[in-house]
Every structure is written in structure tokens, then in C-alpha cells.
Write an enzyme that holds these catalytic residues in place. Structure first.
Site, PDB file in Angstrom:
ATOM      1  N   ASP A  30       0.839  -1.194   0.000  1.00 54.38           N
ATOM      2  CA  ASP A  30       0.000   0.000   0.000  1.00 54.38           C
ATOM      3  C   ASP A  30       0.881   1.254   0.000  1.00 54.38           C
ATOM      4  O   ASP A  30       1.887   1.327   0.709  1.00 54.38           O
ATOM      5  CB  ASP A  30      -0.916  -0.001   1.236  1.00 54.38           C
ATOM      6  N   ASN A  87     -13.144  -3.117   2.046  1.00 51.49           N
ATOM      7  CA  ASN A  87     -14.109  -2.040   2.242  1.00 51.49           C
ATOM      8  C   ASN A  87     -15.087  -1.996   1.077  1.00 51.49           C
ATOM      9  O   ASN A  87     -14.681  -2.119  -0.081  1.00 51.49           O
ATOM     10  CB  ASN A  87     -13.386  -0.686   2.336  1.00 51.49           C
ATOM     11  N   HIS A 100     -10.548  -4.929  -3.563  1.00 52.22           N
ATOM     12  CA  HIS A 100      -9.216  -5.181  -3.016  1.00 52.22           C
ATOM     13  C   HIS A 100      -9.327  -5.558  -1.551  1.00 52.22           C
ATOM     14  O   HIS A 100     -10.268  -5.175  -0.862  1.00 52.22           O
ATOM     15  CB  HIS A 100      -8.297  -3.965  -3.179  1.00 52.22           C
ATOM     16  N   HIS A 102      -7.138  -5.604   2.082  1.00 56.73           N
ATOM     17  CA  HIS A 102      -5.984  -5.105   2.822  1.00 56.73           C
ATOM     18  C   HIS A 102      -5.463  -6.243   3.693  1.00 56.73           C
ATOM     19  O   HIS A 102      -6.255  -6.875   4.409  1.00 56.73           O
ATOM     20  CB  HIS A 102      -6.385  -3.949   3.735  1.00 56.73           C
TER      21      HIS A 102
HETATM   22  P1  AMP Z   1      -9.767   1.663   0.297  1.00 60.50           P
HETATM   23  O1  AMP Z   1      -9.839   2.892   1.141  1.00 60.50           O
HETATM   24  O2  AMP Z   1     -10.221   0.427   1.013  1.00 60.50           O
HETATM   25  O3  AMP Z   1     -10.443   1.864  -1.029  1.00 60.50           O
HETATM   26  O4  AMP Z   1      -8.231   1.385   0.048  1.00 60.50           O
HETATM   27  C1  AMP Z   1      -7.524   1.891  -1.031  1.00 60.50           C
HETATM   28  C2  AMP Z   1      -6.075   1.745  -0.670  1.00 60.50           C
HETATM   29  O5  AMP Z   1      -5.319   1.861  -1.844  1.00 60.50           O
HETATM   30  C3  AMP Z   1      -5.582   2.807   0.311  1.00 60.50           C
HETATM   31  O6  AMP Z   1      -5.038   2.167   1.465  1.00 60.50           O
HETATM   32  C4  AMP Z   1      -4.522   3.555  -0.494  1.00 60.50           C
HETATM   33  O7  AMP Z   1      -3.432   3.974   0.296  1.00 60.50           O
HETATM   34  C5  AMP Z   1      -4.108   2.519  -1.503  1.00 60.50           C
HETATM   35  N1  AMP Z   1      -3.562   3.049  -2.750  1.00 60.50           N
HETATM   36  C6  AMP Z   1      -4.090   4.036  -3.532  1.00 60.50           C
HETATM   37  N2  AMP Z   1      -3.325   4.222  -4.616  1.00 60.50           N
HETATM   38  C7  AMP Z   1      -2.305   3.332  -4.540  1.00 60.50           C
HETATM   39  C8  AMP Z   1      -1.182   3.038  -5.360  1.00 60.50           C
HETATM   40  N3  AMP Z   1      -0.944   3.708  -6.506  1.00 60.50           N
HETATM   41  N4  AMP Z   1      -0.324   2.070  -4.953  1.00 60.50           N
HETATM   42  C9  AMP Z   1      -0.545   1.405  -3.812  1.00 60.50           C
HETATM   43  N5  AMP Z   1      -1.583   1.625  -2.991  1.00 60.50           N
HETATM   44  C10 AMP Z   1      -2.461   2.583  -3.346  1.00 60.50           C
END
Ligand code: AMP
Length: 113
Positions: A30, A87, A100, A102
Site C-alpha cells: 500500500d 471495504n 481489493h 488489505h
Molecule cells: P480503500 O480505502 O479500502 O479503497 O483502500 C484503497 C487503498 O489503496 C488505500 O489504502 C490507499 O493507500 C491505496 N492506494 C491508492 N493508490 C495506490 C497506489 N498507486 N499504490 C498502492 N496503494 C495505493
């Protein structure tokens, strides 16, 4: 051009620290980690969120669970433990609309979520 950032990571169009991948799934670090080890695991196939998980095949759904465990293991988390969370929607604060998971670990996690 596909404007889904996770599709673009899966296609190699955007950089990511990939930990593990196969034909159908990708695990990467992340960009704003919430734990010492914070992986994001995606299916390559675009599905907006867990609410649409039925759009994946039964085989993909089954292999996704196995892939999650393997990704956590490759990140060194099996012996100490980890949390897996996904989420869906506004109340969860979902910010990227490509399904996705986590994987969080590397320290004792908060018991408040
Ligand atoms: P969510 O809030 O569950 O939609 O999680 C999205 C996650 O994607 C967050 O924890 C972000 O920090 C992560 N994220 C967004 N853009 C990127 C990226 N380019 N590379 C890696 N992680 C990302």
C-alpha cells in the site's frame, strides 16, 4: 485509457511494489501503509467492490482466498499474525473502486476496528 488505478497496476502501466502475483491476482504494498506491513490484494479482473464479488467465477473466488494466505505468508506474516479486510461503499471509506483486500500486520494491531 482505463482510469482505474488498480487495473493500471495489474497491467503494469503504473508502478507498484509487487510482492506476489499470478495470472489472476496481484499483491502489492500500500502506498500509504496503515501498519508496518500493509499489502493490497486485487483480482486482475475489474470488480468494483466486495458487493460485486459474484462477478468473479467460483474458481476465482476460491483461489482468491488461497492467494491472500500465500501473499501474507510471502510477506512474512504467518507466524506473527495479520488482519484481512475489504471495504465496500461510503461508510467503509472505500476510496478505490476495484475490489481489493488489505492485509495488515507486522505489529500488534488496534482492537478498535
Ligand atoms: P480503500 O480505502 O479500502 O479503497 O483502500 C484503497 C487503498 O489503496 C488505500 O489504502 C490507499 O493507500 C491505496 N492506494 C491508492 N493508490 C495506490 C497506489 N498507486 N499504490 C498502492 N496503494 C495505493
Amino acid at each position: 485509457m482505463n482510469d482505474c488505478i488498480f487495473c493500471r497496476i495489474a497491467e503494469g502501466e503504473l508502478p507498484a511494489q509487487i510482492v506476489f502475483q499470478d495470472d489472476d491476482f496481484v499483491a502489492f504494498r500500500d502506498i500509504a501503509p496503515k501498519a508496518p506491513v500493509h499489502l493490497v490484494v486485487i483480482p486482475r479482473r475489474h470488480v468494483a467492490s466486495f458487493a460485486d464479488v459474484a462477478e468473479l467465477s467460483a474458481d476465482e473466488r476460491a483461489r482468491m482466498a488461497v492467494f491472500l494466505a500465500e501473499a501474507a505468508d510471502r510477506a512474512g506474516l504467518t507466524s506473527t499474525g495479520y488482519r484481512v479486510v475489504t471495504n465496500h461503499g461510503a461508510n467503509s471509506r472505500q476510496s478505490v473502486f476495484h475490489l481489493h483486500w488489505h492485509i495488515l500486520g507486522g505489529a500488534l494491531l488496534s482492537d478498535s476496528m
